[in-house]
Design an enzyme around this catalytic site. Structure first.
Site, mmCIF file in Angstrom:
data_model
loop_
_atom_site.group_PDB
_atom_site.id
_atom_site.type_symbol
_atom_site.label_atom_id
_atom_site.label_comp_id
_atom_site.label_asym_id
_atom_site.label_seq_id
_atom_site.Cartn_x
_atom_site.Cartn_y
_atom_site.Cartn_z
ATOM 1 N N GLU A 51 1.076 -1.023 0.318
ATOM 2 C CA GLU A 51 -0.195 0.352 -0.129
ATOM 3 C C GLU A 51 0.703 1.146 0.045
ATOM 4 O O GLU A 51 0.391 2.062 -0.589
ATOM 5 C CB GLU A 51 -0.936 -0.449 1.477
ATOM 6 C CG GLU A 51 -2.048 -0.573 0.527
ATOM 7 C CD GLU A 51 -1.631 -2.209 1.007
ATOM 8 O OE1 GLU A 51 -0.816 -2.759 2.022
ATOM 9 O OE2 GLU A 51 -2.756 -3.485 1.191
ATOM 10 N N HIS A 94 -10.753 -5.098 10.248
ATOM 11 C CA HIS A 94 -11.796 -4.603 8.678
ATOM 12 C C HIS A 94 -12.843 -3.986 9.090
ATOM 13 O O HIS A 94 -13.650 -4.082 8.177
ATOM 14 C CB HIS A 94 -11.407 -5.885 8.011
ATOM 15 C CG HIS A 94 -10.065 -7.108 7.577
ATOM 16 N ND1 HIS A 94 -9.383 -6.958 8.499
ATOM 17 C CD2 HIS A 94 -10.007 -6.528 6.110
ATOM 18 C CE1 HIS A 94 -8.426 -8.230 7.873
ATOM 19 N NE2 HIS A 94 -8.987 -7.310 6.369
#
Lengths: 337, 369, 324
Positions: free
Chosen positions: A70, A139
């Site tokens: 990322e 998450h």
């Protein structure tokens, strides 16, 4: 009657129309093509969200699968933005901001100011937020307040398919970095969406429902909850005005303050953690600038100050659902100074 | 007297998109004798609030719908009946009505062939066709409007004829990229629309800019037009609220637009949140800003109207009328004065620019002739 | 040497190196006088690297730099007056006094910014390279970073991404032996940073960063590869800095007479001047004339910076989204 489509299709349509309109718009992220280098069909998946399915076939190398790194690909999107591209980068879950935050808050957010107005960074980071999927602590978070805290970032939290399309197109055309937070429980939401391209300006709250007794400010998935509660309470004679700020940065102070001036009562609903979150921020704003309007203490309905639990019973308790919202509205309505 | 004299007051359907309405206020008390056309109650729809007028006569025996109730179209609002009908019969009627009432299915609302589209001069124009009669009405909205501006008129006119309402280029759901925004060009677009549908001798009804377009169309293609009704039309004098046009084009937010739109009506309360939202949703579409700018430039320059058609009214060989709201803050009602003998003028007191919505029954009566 | 540089090119390279040296030496003095706010990290001693790299670039190519970025900026063509004013925090500066030494940027010159975050630049450079690749410009993007940033995850990720996407990137690791005070001999687990290139499927080479010609040639090869579309390369320049990590650093972690010996024996500018007046037959007076020009330029830049106004109070709220 206007066409109805799903929230996730509204997002794909926004990407599709902007990629068609402007060749500098590019899309990158993990699995957004859905299988680069794998033996099966290249454009098979369209990402874990399925949102980008079909775009590779239309736009080829303008949509790119990335390694799971990322920092590199969010940074690359930021760098490409400073060089004239309009990248839309997908950070699969907002929880993953920890592995690329520097590229967002130290780099993208700062360039325009730090370089004396000589740099533009028109990058959009699309990212999934929210609890309710038994996806557990890493998450499921609603971390948009952390981005809202950073000057130079614009932060969008859409609550409907119509808003999702118009706000995403605005985000892509905007010359500042935008964090676009998509609640995973909203992808299957259906709503009226024009087929034509359109933009919704940032910093323009949506008055979802008008009312005169209590102002309820809610974001993302909470907007639907608040509206449902308001509809139910209207039958019992409590009239709620539901306001969806749509963007947390910029934030439409005026609409909230005007509403509280009319109602005298405020409930803020935010799925994020309570400390230094949007609920606290909005409550502080009204306490500072609208104190004289208030006829009751402000109520904040938020998640508890805990990580998001995995177990369904616990997660349902964690989410600030309709029952908690209703209780808060009744509390401020019943307050007798 | 029997139960057959009982008349229901039901939630009206104003326009294609209306599925429910909200009772804002009852304007009459139980026991009052009601005549056709009397104002019964204020109803708010998605688009605008409006006063609902009685379609039948009788004594208002019962208010069934509570204030603030949102009800689907066709739902029972109240009951009219002669005084001779017993309370028991009224109660029985209400019970039976409610037992049999089925709200229109939402699927049916969404799927029916509601809007049609026609390709004209490179534009895709949206329109609706309602009713069956041989008298043809074609309704042309004004600057920034769309065919929903006629939602209080279409059904009333459809009772006596076939009603077409269209979105002009740059408006509603028609093509937004306007290639020529002058009144003359838009009039040619309108005539091409009529020709494509093989319509002639129609009753053209134009509001505001749409009025100038209809007038220009009637002058250019007399065979297509059999009658002309101009509602607060442009083209009959130099004065216009040019600031309104500029603010309408520039406005981006609900806060910007509310005071702008309130100039359209005499009663500012008529402009509600959903009406503003609908206009904002239109204005946010790509190309609308450019279209409106081009069209505004086609009929206004230097703060005055640049299209002067008053001098040509005498050329009309068809029935023509002008209807104006006395409180019009966009184009002054004084333009209704001093028209040629063949053109009748009606100025409605207490009504603003959006005359067909604010005084729907009066306008409908005048349009039906 | 496979490509001969013209006399004009060589004099231009000399002018660049001399400008960097004078700029940094003067900042050392001005900082000590107390005229410069904040942190300043000087590049003196490393001039051959920035100059040898940037001589291969044009205005359309991009570089991203780090906290020690003055040399990279000057070599990429950023205006010296604007830089000096920026370092003094003045309104006439490159970033209108809002960036300072660590954030000098000039996108018109392809300078994407010095960077206060170690390892901040490599991901950004991948983006610039991606823009070049998608647009088919033939442009390249260069990430300058130090031995400290060579250990950052962002750098590894970026080398991998650049290789996976075959981006026109050149990674230039300037290994000056110290990450702040900690020696690269301790902190870099492999001997040469360039050997890490193999792990990311790209060529890597270690060159003597004091030698302009060695840097120029390595960069020429890497740039050609990038412009051809064959992907990224890694160049490690081994070199030395003459001043501390930052101004005010007493450098007691360095060996006795270390810098004195470096200046006397390894100085890149002296070495380059010697080559020019020797092998290349350039008159010493030509170099002396450049020295005088540069001295005057820096003198004028400092004088103008000192005389320039501070930003206006209203500048606090410009160039950022503000509607609160």
């Amino acid at each position: 009657m206007a066409r109805k489509i799903l929230f996730q299709d509204a997002i794909r349509e926004a990407l599709d129309q902007e990629m068609a309109r402007d060749p500098s718009v590019i899309v990158m992220g993990e699995d957004v093509v859905g299988g680069t280098g794998a033996p099966g069909e290249m454009d098979a998946w369209g990402g874990v969200l399925g949102v980008t399915k079909g775009l590779y076939g239309k736009y080829g190398n303008r949509i790119m699968d990335t390694p799971i790194s990322e920092s590199a690909f969010v940074g690359a999107a930021v760098g490409a933005a400073t060089c004239g591209m309009r990248p839309v980068v997908e950070l699969m879950f907002i929880d993953f901001m920890g592995v690329c935050f520097d590229q967002i808050y130290n780099q993208a957010a700062k360039f325009r100011y730090m370089f004396g107005g000589k740099a533009q960074t028109p990058v959009v980071v699309r990212t999934m937020i929210g609890a309710g999927f038994r996806a557990a602590a890493q998450h499921s978070q609603c971390l948009y307040p952390m981005f809202t805290h950073v000057p130079g970032l614009k932060v969008v939290v859409p609550s409907s398919p119509y808003d999702a399309k118009g706000l995403l197109i605005q985000a892509i055309r905007d010359n500042d970095p935008v964090i676009f937070c998509e609640h995973k429980a909203l992808y299957a939401m259906e709503g009226e969406v024009p087929e034509e391209s359109y933009t919704i300006p940032f910093g323009e709250a949506n008055v979802v429902r008008e009312g005169k007794d209590v102002t309820v400010v809610a974001l993302g998935r909470m907007v639907g909850f608040a509206t449902k509660v308001a509809d139910d309470l209207a039958k019992g004679g409590i009239s709620c005005e539901v306001i969806d700020p749509r963007t947390t940065s910029p934030f439409d102070e005026d609409t909230v303050l005007e509403s509280v001036e009319n109602t005298g009562r405020l409930v803020v609903v935010d799925e994020a953690s309570p400390r230094c979150g949007m609920a606290a921020d909005i409550a502080a704003l009204v306490a500072q600038k609208g104190f004289s309007f208030l006829e009751a203490p402000i109520e904040m309905v938020t998640a508890p100050h805990t990580p998001v639990p995995f177990n369904g019973v616990l997660e349902d308790l964690y989410i600030p659902g309709p029952a908690k919202i209703e209780a808060a509205i009744r509390k401020v309505k019943g307050y007798k100074g | 007297m029997s139960a057959s004299d009982i008349r229901p007051i039901t939630m009206p359907k104003w326009g294609l998109s209306m599925t429910e309405g909200k009772v804002v206020a009852w304007l009459v008390d139980e026991g009052r004798t009601i005549n056709v056309g009397d104002e019964l109650l204020d109803i708010e729809t998605e688009k605008i609030a409006n006063t609902f007028e009685a379609l039948d006569a009788g004594v208002l025996r019962r208010k069934v719908a509570d204030v603030d109730a949102s009800l689907p179209i066709g739902a029972l609002l109240g009951v009219l009946a002669p005084a001779s009908v017993s309370d028991a019969d009224v109660d029985a009627y209400i019970a039976e009505f409610q037992a049999n009432y089925v709200p229109p299915a939402v699927e049916e609302e969404a799927s029916g062939p509601r809007y049609e589209f026609l390709d004209v001069h490179g534009y895709r124009l949206r329109y609706t066709r309602t009713g069956e009669g041989t008298q043809i009405y074609v309704l042309v909205h004004g600057f920034g409007g769309d065919l929903d501006n006629w939602l209080f008129n279409i059904d009333a006119l459809a009772a006596v004829g076939t009603v077409y309402a269209l979105d002009l280029p740059g408006h509603g759901e028609s093509t937004k990229a306007v290639t020529a925004g002058s009144v003359q060009a838009l009039a040619e677009d309108l005539c091409a629309f009529l020709t494509s549908l093989e319509l002639s001798g129609v009753h053209l009804v134009g509001h505001s800019l749409g009025g100038a377009i209809c007038l220009a169309a009637a002058l250019a293609h007399p065979k297509l037009v059999g009658a002309l009704s101009l509602l607060a039309p442009a083209g009959l004098g130099p004065e216009i609220n040019a600031q309104y046009l500029a603010d309408f084009v520039a406005g981006e937010s609900r806060r910007d637009m509310k005071p702008v739109l309130q100039q359209l009506v005499a009663d500012p309360e008529l402009v509600n949140r959903t009406m503003i939202d609908a206009i904002l949703k239109y204005k946010r579409l790509d190309g609308v800003g450019r279209a409106l700018t081009a069209i505004a430039a086609g009929f206004v320059a230097g703060g005055k109207q640049s299209v002067a058609l008053r001098g040509r009214l005498g050329e009309l060989a068809i029935p023509a009328q002008v209807i104006w709201g006395a409180e019009d803050r966009i184009i002054p009602a004084s333009h209704a004065a001093g028209l040629p003998a063949g053109v009748t003028a009606t100025v409605l007191p207490g009504v603003g620019h959006l005359v067909q919505m604010e005084a729907a029954s009066d306008v409908n009566r005048l349009l039906k002739g | 040497m496979s490509v001969a540089l013209s006399v004009e090119d060589l004099l231009e390279a000399y002018r660049t190196m001399r400008t960097i040296r004078e700029f940094e030496d003067r900042l050392h003095v001005e900082f000590a006088k107390g005229g410069i706010p904040g942190f300043v990290h000087l590049y003196a001693g490393e001039e051959a690297s920035a100059t040898g790299v940037c001589m291969n670039l044009n205005d359309h190519d991009h570089i991203a730099s780090n906290h020690r970025g003055h040399g990279h900026s000057i070599a990429k063509g950023v205006d010296v007056h604007g830089m000096m004013a920026e370092i003094f925090g003045k309104r006439t500066g490159t970033c209108r006094g809002k960036g300072g030494s660590m954030h000098i940027a000039d996108f018109d010159r392809g300078m994407m910014g010095a960077n206060g975050i170690v390892g901040g630049g490599p991901p950004l450079v991948c983006g610039a390279a991606l823009a070049h690749k998608l647009r088919g410009t033939g442009g390249v993007a260069v990430a300058f970073f130090g031995d400290g940033a060579s250990n950052q995850g962002t750098t590894f990720e970026s080398m991998n991404l650049a290789s996976v996407w075959k981006l026109p990137v050149v990674f230039v690791a300037e290994n000056n032996g110290y990450a702040e005070a900690t020696a690269s001999k301790f902190s870099v687990a492999c001997g040469d940073i360039a050997t890490r290139a193999a792990a990311f499927g790209m060529p890597g080479v270690t060159v003597d960063g004091h030698d302009f010609f060695a840097v120029f040639e390595a960069m020429r090869i890497a740039t050609e590869r990038a412009r051809r579309g064959d992907g990224p390369s890694l160049i490690e320049c081994k070199l030395d800095r003459y001043y501390g990590h930052f101004e005010g650093d007493n450098q007691n972690y360095r060996g006795p007479d270390e810098v004195k010996n470096l200046r006397a024996n390894k100085d890149c500018l002296q070495r380059f001047a010697k080559a020019l007046t020797g092998d290349h037959g350039i008159a010493a007076e030509s170099l002396a004339a450049i020295d005088r020009d540069v001295l005057a330029l820096i003198e004028d830049a400092v004088a103008q910076a000192l005389a320039a106004p501070n930003p206006e109070p209203a500048d606090l709220l410009t160039d950022v989204y503000i509607k609160y």
